[in-house]
Design an enzyme around this catalytic site. Structure first.
Site, PDB file in Angstrom:
ATOM      1  N   ASP A  76      -1.964   5.240  -6.198  1.00 26.62           N
ATOM      2  CA  ASP A  76      -1.587   4.255  -4.784  1.00 26.62           C
ATOM      3  C   ASP A  76      -2.033   3.073  -5.727  1.00 26.62           C
ATOM      4  O   ASP A  76      -2.907   1.955  -6.059  1.00 26.62           O
ATOM      5  CB  ASP A  76      -2.535   4.473  -4.522  1.00 26.62           C
ATOM      6  CG  ASP A  76      -3.362   3.875  -3.360  1.00 26.62           C
ATOM      7  OD1 ASP A  76      -2.636   3.882  -3.008  1.00 26.62           O
ATOM      8  OD2 ASP A  76      -4.321   3.964  -2.402  1.00 26.62           O
ATOM      9  N   ASP A  90       0.614  -1.212   0.272  1.00 29.73           N
ATOM     10  CA  ASP A  90      -0.323   0.123  -0.002  1.00 29.73           C
ATOM     11  C   ASP A  90       0.983   0.635   0.172  1.00 29.73           C
ATOM     12  O   ASP A  90       1.266   1.422   1.094  1.00 29.73           O
ATOM     13  CB  ASP A  90      -0.996   0.007   1.229  1.00 29.73           C
ATOM     14  CG  ASP A  90      -2.047   1.080   1.413  1.00 29.73           C
ATOM     15  OD1 ASP A  90      -1.824   2.018  -0.114  1.00 29.73           O
ATOM     16  OD2 ASP A  90      -2.549   1.086   2.003  1.00 29.73           O
TER      17      ASP A  90
END
Ligand SMILES: *[C@@H]1O[C@H](CO)[C@@H](O)[C@H](O)[C@H]1NC(C)=O
Ligand SMILES: *[C@@H]1O[C@H](CO)[C@@H](O)[C@H](O)[C@H]1NC(C)=O
Ligand SMILES: *[C@@H]1O[C@H](CO)[C@@H](O)[C@H](O)[C@H]1NC(C)=O
Ligand SMILES: *[C@@H]1O[C@H](CO)[C@@H](O)[C@H](O)[C@H]1NC(C)=O
Length: 417
Positions: free
Chosen positions: A288, A108
């Site tokens: 992301d 992440d």
């Protein structure tokens, strides 16, 4: 799917090489056949689920400013496998402790705390040290809380971090099938997550690898690829540099100063065009690895939808459904970044038929990977380039130079049935 998010103690820069017994080859174990998209959190569909994360990211403010650290050794960059999980998430197998327990952690770049314990429990060993700090992070779609430890973290063979700060979850929600998160965002996102040291930042694994002189640079390279299997090694993370075969083709842009995108790996897209329809000019958003789809602000999305006649939002999944008659007319979606067009071809915008049911859709129906963010533009956070964009372009997260890089790859224009 979606997840987002210090220096407790100065981490000593260790110059001696890893001892033999510290070296560990991490096994790539298939993840449990967990029903990632079938769990409670996804009953509403992927899009509303990810919108919650994005709305939470958009309102982020840090508690104080970040610091940077330097080192002088020049070891080599190191690459580890990334595993695609059920088409919607990328994980890495990370070892913690000595002997190491292995965990499947979500990769992440939209959050920066690394933690374990949501699946497999934390196992304390001789390298585990409590910090007497509590840790809590909210992700919009879930949270974890627990205690912060210092422990040995093995990212891969020859990349063993001493006293990496990690969270150990004792309470948490919405992490089906994974053991925690490998937080690779800017460390500023860790501010306010420790208690009582609220103003501290936690060094990410990349920060630690760099300060302990195990990698040459605070740079992360991410290689994802379109997948045709629900559980496969189809990616790689490079700590300390970029994969050489992509190096020459990378376009770099500075991390935007516009907040809140600037707290993340935020960039400026100078123009987004669907065929000859302009969706926006000069706006900021983020790159992301923790978001599955490509999201654009609702007002931009409505222009995209309007340019695809007959397209409708599927009420079950929240995905844009495209009439079969329109398939042959899908135009390129061009993101102009740093003077270059990064193109999602029609094949890169459409969910392959083999994966439609995994996204909650119906076979024989066609859906776009591009979704509405859940709010209009204008808040300094107006798009998210998630995994389905990153499977088409190599991406680079450079903390040293505060910039993001993108490169075309051999997968940019491939199609999956
Ligand atoms: C999804 O969940 C339902 C109810 O819990 C279960 O019966 C079904 O087998 C699950 N589907 C998959 C694909 O795991
Ligand atoms: C890790 O930190 C603990 C507590 O500060 C310390 O006692 C220990 O020596 C450190 N270990 C290494 C390998 O630096
Ligand atoms: C989009 O980019 C492609 C190259 O990737 C280019 O051929 C095409 O003309 C671009 N379209 C627009 C509208 O800029
Ligand atoms: C994005 O970049 C363009 C061109 O460099 C600039 O004119 C514009 O102000 C930037 N927009 C934002 C929101 O940063």
């Amino acid at each position: 799917m979606h997840f987002l998010a210090l220096l407790l103690l100065a981490v000593p820069a260790l110059s001696h090489p890893a001892k033999r017994d510290d070296l560990l080859t991490l096994p790539i174990v298939p993840l449990s056949p967990c029903t990632f998209l079938n769990s409670t959190s996804h009953l509403l569909g992927l899009v509303p689920y990810e919108q919650q994360r994005i709305q939470s990211m958009r309102t982020y403010t840090p508690d104080s400013t970040s610091k940077s650290r330097v080192a002088d050794a020049r070891p080599s960059a190191k690459t580890i496998p990334a595993i695609n999980y059920q088409y919607v998430q990328y994980t890495a197998v990370i070892g913690v402790g000595s002997p190491a327990t292995t965990y499947n952690l979500v990769i992440d770049t939209g959050s920066s705390n690394t933690f374990v314990g949501t699946g497999k429990k934390y196992v304390k060993t001789k390298t585990s040290h409590t910090t007497n700090q509590q840790v809590y992070v909210s992700y919009g779609t879930g949270y974890f809380g627990g205690e912060e430890y210092l422990d040995q973290v093995t990212l891969g063979a020859g990349l063993v971090l001493r006293n990496q700060s990690i969270g150990v979850a004792s309470s948490f929600a919405q992490f089906p099938g994974v053991d925690g998160i490998l937080g690779l965002g800017p460390s500023i996102l860790t501010q306010g997550t420790l208690y009582p040291s609220l103003n501290s930042e936690i060094p990410t694994v990349l920060d630690t690898a760099f300060t302990q002189r195990q990698v040459p640079d605070r740079v992360l390279g991410v290689n994802f690829a379109p997948t045709s299997s629900s559980n496969s090694v189809n990616g790689a993370l490079t700590f300390g540099g970029v994969e050489e075969r992509y190096a020459a083709g990378i376009t770099y842009v500075p991390v935007t100063r516009t907040l809140p995108s600037g707290y993340y790996w935020g960039i400026n897209v100078s123009s987004l065009d669907y065929g000859r329809t302009n969706l926006f000019k000069n706006d900021v958003g983020i790159v992301d690895t923790g978001t599955t789809l490509v999201y654009i602000a609702d007002d931009y999305f409505h222009k995209y939808k309007a340019a695809i006649p007959g397209s409708t939002i599927d009420p079950i999944t929240g995905l844009l459904e495209i009439p079969p008659a329109q398939l042959s007319s899908i135009q390129s979606l061009n993101f102009s970044i740093g003077g270059r067009a990064f193109t999602l071809s029609s094949g890169a915008q459409l969910i392959p038929q083999s994966e439609v049911t995994a996204f909650g859709g119906r076979t024989g129906h066609y859906y776009s990977y591009v979704g509405p963010m859940g709010s209009d533009s204008g808040a300094g956070f107006d798009f998210v380039l998630g995994q389905k964009f990153l499977e088409r372009f190599y991406s680079v997260y450079d903390s040293t130079r505060n910039r993001v890089g993108l490169s075309y790859t051999e997968y940019t224009f491939t199609t999956t049935a």
